[in-house]
Write a protein that holds these residues in place. Structure first.
Motif: not given
Length: 176
Positions: A133-134, A141-154
């Motif tokens: 994610f940019e 600018e903050i970069l966060i990996p699109m990792n299933d472990e990091f994403i808790s809810k969409v």
């Protein structure tokens, strides 16, 4: 049709026969969804040109063997090799609520469990080993990996993605 209203479907990689058939490398996990298309947009000299499909079938699972109307010779086919194929965004299959296409989440807010409001997604970088994610946070600018472990809810309805990042990840970008 404009490219920004379309999604990349694949690329013509080689000829299949002397009758104008082509092989397309599809950019999808579900190639079977695209074996019965009536038409597709082919990028020709930076323009999207509609091509009607006479016949198509899957070839060795990840390739689509395709025969376009009015592409009847090896020369016609040669002219299209390395061309990219596109379809309008509305042809994308619907996804479950917790899944998303990259173009759908541009402009979504990102909320971190521990940090709170992180910022707004301005794009997705998928050119690295792991998509990122940019995020724009007041010009930083903050970069966060699109990792299933990091994403808790969409939460598509509220255009928010909730994440739970490792402690200190967001702070790395905010320190002077």
């Amino acid at each position: 049709m404009k490219k920004e209203n379309c999604f990349f479907l694949g690329k013509i990689v080689k000829k299949y026969s002397f009758k104008g058939e082509l092989l397309v490398k599809l950019d999808t996990d579900e190639p079977e969804l695209y074996k019965d298309m009536e038409s597709v947009f082919v990028e020709v000299r930076r323009n999207l040109v509609p091509f009607f499909i006479e016949s198509s079938q899957l070839h060795k699972s990840e390739l689509l063997r395709i025969k376009f109307e009015d592409v009847d010779t090896e020369e016609d086919a040669d002219a299209l090799i390395k061309s990219e194929l596109y379809l309008p965004l509305e042809f994308l299959p619907k996804l479950d609520d917790d899944k998303f296409y990259f173009h759908e989440i541009i402009g979504f807010k990102v909320e971190d469990k521990n940090y709170g409001h992180v910022g707004i997604i301005k794009s997705v970088n998928d050119s690295t080993a792991q998509s990122l994610f940019e995020i724009d946070r007041n010009g930083v600018e903050i970069l966060i990996p699109m990792n299933d472990e990091f994403i808790s809810k969409v939460d598509k309805a509220n255009q928010t993605i909730f994440v739970n990042t490792p402690e200190g990840l967001i702070d790395l970008y905010l320190e002077d």
